[in-house]
Design a protein around this motif. Sequence first.
Motif, PDB file in Angstrom:
ATOM      1  N   SER A 157       0.808  -1.227   0.000  1.00 39.52           N
ATOM      2  CA  SER A 157       0.000   0.000   0.000  1.00 39.52           C
ATOM      3  C   SER A 157       0.836   1.269   0.000  1.00 39.52           C
ATOM      4  O   SER A 157       0.338   2.330  -0.380  1.00 39.52           O
ATOM      5  CB  SER A 157      -0.924   0.005   1.231  1.00 39.52           C
ATOM      6  N   ARG A 158       2.105   1.192   0.398  1.00 33.99           N
ATOM      7  CA  ARG A 158       2.918   2.401   0.411  1.00 33.99           C
ATOM      8  C   ARG A 158       3.203   2.915  -0.996  1.00 33.99           C
ATOM      9  O   ARG A 158       3.508   4.091  -1.176  1.00 33.99           O
ATOM     10  CB  ARG A 158       4.246   2.142   1.141  1.00 33.99           C
ATOM     11  N   ARG A 159       3.116   2.040  -2.001  1.00 39.74           N
ATOM     12  CA  ARG A 159       3.367   2.454  -3.386  1.00 39.74           C
ATOM     13  C   ARG A 159       2.038   2.662  -4.103  1.00 39.74           C
ATOM     14  O   ARG A 159       1.562   1.825  -4.867  1.00 39.74           O
ATOM     15  CB  ARG A 159       4.228   1.409  -4.108  1.00 39.74           C
ATOM     16  N   ARG A 160       1.435   3.816  -3.853  1.00 41.35           N
ATOM     17  CA  ARG A 160       0.124   4.123  -4.408  1.00 41.35           C
ATOM     18  C   ARG A 160       0.181   4.530  -5.875  1.00 41.35           C
ATOM     19  O   ARG A 160      -0.850   4.791  -6.495  1.00 41.35           O
ATOM     20  CB  ARG A 160      -0.526   5.238  -3.584  1.00 41.35           C
ATOM     21  N   ASP A 161       1.381   4.585  -6.443  1.00 43.63           N
ATOM     22  CA  ASP A 161       1.522   5.003  -7.835  1.00 43.63           C
ATOM     23  C   ASP A 161       1.525   3.829  -8.813  1.00 43.63           C
ATOM     24  O   ASP A 161       1.623   4.041 -10.023  1.00 43.63           O
ATOM     25  CB  ASP A 161       2.821   5.791  -8.007  1.00 43.63           C
ATOM     26  N   ILE A 162       1.404   2.600  -8.326  1.00 37.37           N
ATOM     27  CA  ILE A 162       1.511   1.433  -9.208  1.00 37.37           C
ATOM     28  C   ILE A 162       0.167   0.738  -9.307  1.00 37.37           C
ATOM     29  O   ILE A 162      -0.389   0.268  -8.314  1.00 37.37           O
ATOM     30  CB  ILE A 162       2.594   0.458  -8.687  1.00 37.37           C
ATOM     31  N   HIS A 163      -0.364   0.663 -10.557  1.00 37.40           N
ATOM     32  CA  HIS A 163      -1.680   0.051 -10.779  1.00 37.40           C
ATOM     33  C   HIS A 163      -1.741  -0.791 -12.049  1.00 37.40           C
ATOM     34  O   HIS A 163      -2.545  -1.709 -12.118  1.00 37.40           O
ATOM     35  CB  HIS A 163      -2.767   1.135 -10.867  1.00 37.40           C
ATOM     36  N   ILE A 164      -0.907  -0.475 -13.036  1.00 34.90           N
ATOM     37  CA  ILE A 164      -1.035  -1.112 -14.345  1.00 34.90           C
ATOM     38  C   ILE A 164       0.310  -1.658 -14.801  1.00 34.90           C
ATOM     39  O   ILE A 164       1.343  -1.440 -14.160  1.00 34.90           O
ATOM     40  CB  ILE A 164      -1.586  -0.117 -15.391  1.00 34.90           C
ATOM     41  N   GLU A 165       0.281  -2.363 -15.935  1.00 39.93           N
ATOM     42  CA  GLU A 165       1.491  -2.967 -16.489  1.00 39.93           C
ATOM     43  C   GLU A 165       2.613  -1.951 -16.664  1.00 39.93           C
ATOM     44  O   GLU A 165       3.772  -2.215 -16.329  1.00 39.93           O
ATOM     45  CB  GLU A 165       1.189  -3.599 -17.857  1.00 39.93           C
ATOM     46  N   ALA A 166       2.259  -0.789 -17.223  1.00 41.84           N
ATOM     47  CA  ALA A 166       3.283   0.214 -17.512  1.00 41.84           C
ATOM     48  C   ALA A 166       4.029   0.639 -16.261  1.00 41.84           C
ATOM     49  O   ALA A 166       5.233   0.930 -16.304  1.00 41.84           O
ATOM     50  CB  ALA A 166       2.640   1.422 -18.189  1.00 41.84           C
ATOM     51  N   ASP A 167       3.326   0.670 -15.119  1.00 39.12           N
ATOM     52  CA  ASP A 167       3.982   1.037 -13.864  1.00 39.12           C
ATOM     53  C   ASP A 167       5.042   0.012 -13.470  1.00 39.12           C
ATOM     54  O   ASP A 167       6.131   0.367 -12.999  1.00 39.12           O
ATOM     55  CB  ASP A 167       2.942   1.162 -12.749  1.00 39.12           C
ATOM     56  N   LEU A 168       4.724  -1.270 -13.655  1.00 39.45           N
ATOM     57  CA  LEU A 168       5.707  -2.314 -13.337  1.00 39.45           C
ATOM     58  C   LEU A 168       6.898  -2.264 -14.284  1.00 39.45           C
ATOM     59  O   LEU A 168       8.044  -2.472 -13.870  1.00 39.45           O
ATOM     60  CB  LEU A 168       5.041  -3.690 -13.406  1.00 39.45           C
ATOM     61  N   ILE A 169       6.635  -1.991 -15.552  1.00 43.01           N
ATOM     62  CA  ILE A 169       7.734  -1.890 -16.520  1.00 43.01           C
ATOM     63  C   ILE A 169       8.673  -0.758 -16.118  1.00 43.01           C
ATOM     64  O   ILE A 169       9.901  -0.883 -16.188  1.00 43.01           O
ATOM     65  CB  ILE A 169       7.175  -1.668 -17.940  1.00 43.01           C
ATOM     66  N   GLU A 170       8.101   0.354 -15.666  1.00 39.17           N
ATOM     67  CA  GLU A 170       8.930   1.470 -15.217  1.00 39.17           C
ATOM     68  C   GLU A 170       9.779   1.073 -14.014  1.00 39.17           C
ATOM     69  O   GLU A 170      10.957   1.450 -13.915  1.00 39.17           O
ATOM     70  CB  GLU A 170       8.051   2.667 -14.875  1.00 39.17           C
ATOM     71  N   GLU A 171       9.197   0.310 -13.080  1.00 35.18           N
ATOM     72  CA  GLU A 171       9.959  -0.128 -11.914  1.00 35.18           C
ATOM     73  C   GLU A 171      11.132  -1.011 -12.321  1.00 35.18           C
ATOM     74  O   GLU A 171      12.243  -0.872 -11.817  1.00 35.18           O
ATOM     75  CB  GLU A 171       9.039  -0.877 -10.948  1.00 35.18           C
ATOM     76  N   VAL A 172      10.883  -1.928 -13.240  1.00 34.40           N
ATOM     77  CA  VAL A 172      11.963  -2.797 -13.716  1.00 34.40           C
ATOM     78  C   VAL A 172      13.056  -1.963 -14.364  1.00 34.40           C
ATOM     79  O   VAL A 172      14.253  -2.158 -14.119  1.00 34.40           O
ATOM     80  CB  VAL A 172      11.419  -3.851 -14.705  1.00 34.40           C
TER      81      VAL A 172
END
Length: 802
Positions: A456-471
């Motif tokens: 829950s601390r990472r409220r900016d991640i919801h979709i595939e694109a968010d995970l790709i950015e994290e990687v």
Amino acid sequence: MKISYNWLKEYLDIDVPATELAEKIERSSVEVDSVTVPSDGVKKLVVGHIDSMEPHPESDHLNVCQVNVGEEELLQIVCGAPNVAVGQKVIVALPGSRIGGNVKIKRSKMRGIVSNGMICSLEEIGFSKSVVPKEWADGIYVLPNDAKNGDEIYDYLGMNDSLIDLDVTPNRGDMLSVYGTVHDVAAMYNLKENLDHPNLIEGKTAIGDELTVAADKEAAPIYKMRLVNNVKVGPSPLWLQIKLWNAGIRPINNVVDVTNYILMKYGQPMHAFDFGKVSGRKVEARFAKENETLTTLDGETHQLDPQDIVIADEKQPIGLAGVMGGLNSEIEDGTTTVALESAVFNSTIIRKTAQRHNLHTDASQHFERGVNHGGVEEALDAAAQMIHELAQGDVDQGMVIANDEKIADVVVKITLTRINHVLGTELTSTEVTHIFERLNFGVEMNDDEFTVSVPSRRRDIHIEADLIEEVARIYGYDNIPSTLPTGRMTIGTLTPKQRIIRNSRSTMEGLGLSQAISYALLNDEEAKLFSMKASLPTKLDWPMTVDHTTIRMNLISGLLKDIAYNNARKVEDVTLYEQGRVFYRTENQVRPDEEEHIAGAISGSLHSEAWNQHHTETDFYEVKGIVVEYIQSLGLNGEIDFEATTKYSDLHPGRAASISVHGHEVGFMGQVHPQIAKKFKIKPTYVFEINLQALIDMPKSDQQYDIISKYPAISRDIAILVDEEITHQQIVDLIQKRGGAFLNSVKLFDVYSGSHVPSGKRSLAYSLTFLDKEATLTDDTVNKAFEKVEVSLQKEFNVEIR
């Protein structure tokens, strides 16, 4: 937000230079504004002990102190601080030292007494006045008794720490805290976090017997409180004060400082109320009522809006929720019972409340960006435990909860193929899994698909694109291979509209005007001036200033402000133009219509004074020539006409004209009305504004070369006496109509009225040029055409040929 590097190292085993860490954060997470060390720029500041002190014989406020700085002999220092006393451990600037502002301290005499240095306050050694504790604001700072004489003072005051100033973007609210930054840095360097968690010791009293809470679900989806009794309010320990002032926060007392410490550590805003000042046993988070007011901790009284969220007791508001507490429930030295609040407030409402009351605080900044819904309770427990330890408070059993949420991780699925396709990499499932684990995300792999659980601390991640950015960011943007795009290549070109706009700028600059770019936001009065059509103003709901409330409906107001700026600085000759959009709106329109316009403003002279050219003020006809030259450069089909007009009340009534092309009005020009010029504080100024979009939409003819005639032209002059109400344009139109096929041009070369001319009449003289490009003209042909012109003028306008 300023992050202490030493504080980060309490939770991470990291040993890289602070500047290198800052660069890594900037390349992977958020921008870094600066890395500073408070001790930079100061030197030779040591701990001193005041052994003895006596009044200065020539002053009623100075004292002569004998100070032990760890040397064989005591230093004699003259000090005027009101709180200096024998036995204090103080900050001593030795002779030759540098203090705040790069001030050098020398051995000197003060009213005849030698002073070997200076006893310093925090502000004098470089601390901002806004972070100096109030007890030391008007005097020198006193160090703890265990400070060793002669030691440098930097470690005692946290001045050797590196402060990394993060410019956190709205989507990364988690990094507005030490813990949030720790999580990210740990992932970047693949380190293990060593976080601490509260071990709360509760007393025997049940909180439900003393306090009840309620909260509007829309306003506060999570609202929890704890109660701490028998609190002893006093100064915070030095370690806590150091953490606060290095973050830019002034230490207040051991209760308020705890709430600020928790804000920095967890990113969870909190507030402490003096429960003894609360009316009744109930605290409620609700929307404000009509005509309610609240005086906040800064001493300002606010008229509350029904859309504001307040914290209230049974009688009145005691805090502006998520923004600032109320002065009527402030923690003071006599406070014994503290009510601690930890909540999640509606971020949109908090943002609007902060804007409405111009009250932007650290708390509102956190709520606007979103806080960790899963960390509300831990932050509340940690604050209660710290008050127990630092203020000897007794924590009531349990907490009271008005609203709560079931916190669940966000689950996002993505395939390894998709990640590698977007990033252009060849990462393995093991590498990607490891990246997610470094981020403390839950991850499961099934064939090619990852199922990722985001805390829950990472409220900016919801979709595939968010995970790709994290990687990408944890893998390292620098490690992603560079590739060129593939596909059919096309030749870029400008649209016809773009070409006209660019050519317009070149033409205006060729005519001697300089481009200006003005604000599209004006005040309401300026936005309505010089409007070419009836329109309702389009106002901002949340303007930044009172001068920028309304979207412009003209370009001229912005140019006049530019001229005023230059005139105020003794720049007399100002020639400006601007190309941009204006905005018109009707009654039921939400979004205004946008129109491309071009406008100019000329004050003073268009020409620089030189040895062969006198200074001449611009006039109506010079500006008219600019307009004609510009419109003709567009190659429009149709004649350009100017007609005197009085419909523009912001222009001089006798020096204004509407501009038409092929019978369609496209703009206006004239002198700014003297009253408007006085308001803007400018000298006489001529302006024009044209609907550029209308010109763009008009039919145009391709520009063609025309041969230069090899045959001579013949000129004839005519002077006529004509009624004053007959315009020059009427006469020219008639001459061109009756002048025949070989009439090439008509020019007015003389205008006269006054003596020797009857009242109501004026004398106009024209030169008519005739030319045949195919053959030599004969006098007979020209004479016949000229006579026809004379007859027509006499018949149509009853002129007298002179």
